[in-house]
Design an enzyme around this catalytic site. Structure first.
Site, short mmCIF file in Angstrom:
data_model
loop_
_atom_site.label_atom_id
_atom_site.label_comp_id
_atom_site.label_asym_id
_atom_site.label_seq_id
_atom_site.Cartn_x
_atom_site.Cartn_y
_atom_site.Cartn_z
N HIS A 222 49.22 22.74 5.08
CA HIS A 222 50.12 22.39 3.98
C HIS A 222 50.02 20.92 3.63
CE1 HIS A 222 52.43 26.17 4.12
NE2 HIS A 222 52.18 26.12 5.42
N GLU B 280 51.09 19.64 1.01
CA GLU B 280 52.33 19.32 0.29
C GLU B 280 53.43 18.88 1.25
OE1 GLU B 280 51.12 22.21 0.84
OE2 GLU B 280 52.70 23.61 1.41
N ILE C 258 51.49 25.67 9.99
CA ILE C 258 52.70 26.43 10.35
C ILE C 258 52.35 27.91 10.38
CG2 ILE C 258 55.08 26.99 9.71
CD1 ILE C 258 55.11 24.32 8.15
N ARG C 259 52.37 28.48 11.55
CA ARG C 259 51.93 29.88 11.73
C ARG C 259 50.69 30.12 10.85
NH1 ARG C 259 54.99 33.99 10.22
NH2 ARG C 259 56.07 32.71 8.73
N SER D 227 52.74 36.02 3.63
CA SER D 227 51.76 36.70 2.77
C SER D 227 52.11 38.17 2.54
CB SER D 227 50.35 36.56 3.34
OG SER D 227 50.30 37.06 4.65
N CYS E 21 47.90 28.20 2.95
CA CYS E 21 48.40 29.03 4.04
C CYS E 21 48.58 30.50 3.61
CB CYS E 21 49.67 28.40 4.61
SG CYS E 21 49.94 28.88 6.32
#
Ligand code: GLN
Length: 192
Positions: free
Chosen positions: A170, A172, A133-134, A48, A75
């Site tokens: 996620h 996807e 993920i994180r 980000s 995310c």
């Protein structure tokens, strides 16, 4: 119908693959002009703070604040859409979702995990696999925001405000297309 995916960094290709499997064309959005070509937009996962820099550098900040078509952030995408970010490096907050999020709230890369996610959309309930993920954590849900996804213990991992969706995980990456289909369904159909 065309969906734009912010295409500088992160897992934009995985999002594009899901839309392709649904028969929907995508383009990578890198300039404000590209936003005029698309009916919905995805801000993918990635980093980000990096998104914050490129959004500013390519003059996308104001267009993204003003964008009023369906929008999905996963995310890192959710982090930039939030109204408040808790971190030493908060990056950029577009204020499109009235939520407070904490970056990297579950730990580092090695603390990434998969977990079942309950999805609530249109009065229906579904269960999918969430890949975290994180991931950030949604620590406050403000007025006007609906909870559309939770972990089994009730922790909020997905929100919706009007036609803007934010997910801490996620879909996807697990190949679940429920949110991509929902995003497309939010595109108004023009009568002939
Ligand atoms: N940890 C990243 C951030 O704070 C988000 C990770 C991701 O998008 N999978 O930007």
């Amino acid at each position: 119908m065309k969906v734009g995916i912010l295409g500088f960094q992160g897992d934009y290709e995985e999002h594009a693959r899901i839309f392709r499997s649904l028969g929907v064309d995508t383009i990578l959005v890198k300039m404000p002009e590209h936003l005029e070509l698309v009916d919905a937009l995805v801000l993918p996962g990635g980093e980000s703070t990096h998104f914050a820099r490129i959004i500013k550098r390519y003059n996308l900040e104001e267009p993204l604040r003003a964008w009023n078509k369906p929008l999905l952030g996963t995310c890192a995408g959710l982090i930039v859409l939030a109204s408040e970010v808790v971190d030493h490096h908060p990056g950029l907050t577009l204020g499109r979702l009235n939520v407070k999020v904490k970056r990297n709230a579950y730990g580092r890369q090695k603390d990434s995990f998969e977990a079942p996610v309950k999805v609530y959309l249109e009065g229906k309930e579904a269960e999918i696999t969430g890949v975290f993920i994180r991931a950030p954590r949604i620590v406050e849900v403000g007025d006007g925001v609906d909870v559309i996804a939770t972990l089994k213990d009730g922790e909020v991992v997905g929100v919706k405000q009007g036609n803007v969706i934010g997910l801490t995980f996620h879909p996807e990456l697990s190949g679940d297309d429920i949110f991509h289909r929902y995003l497309i369904d939010m595109i108004p159909t023009v009568s002939p």
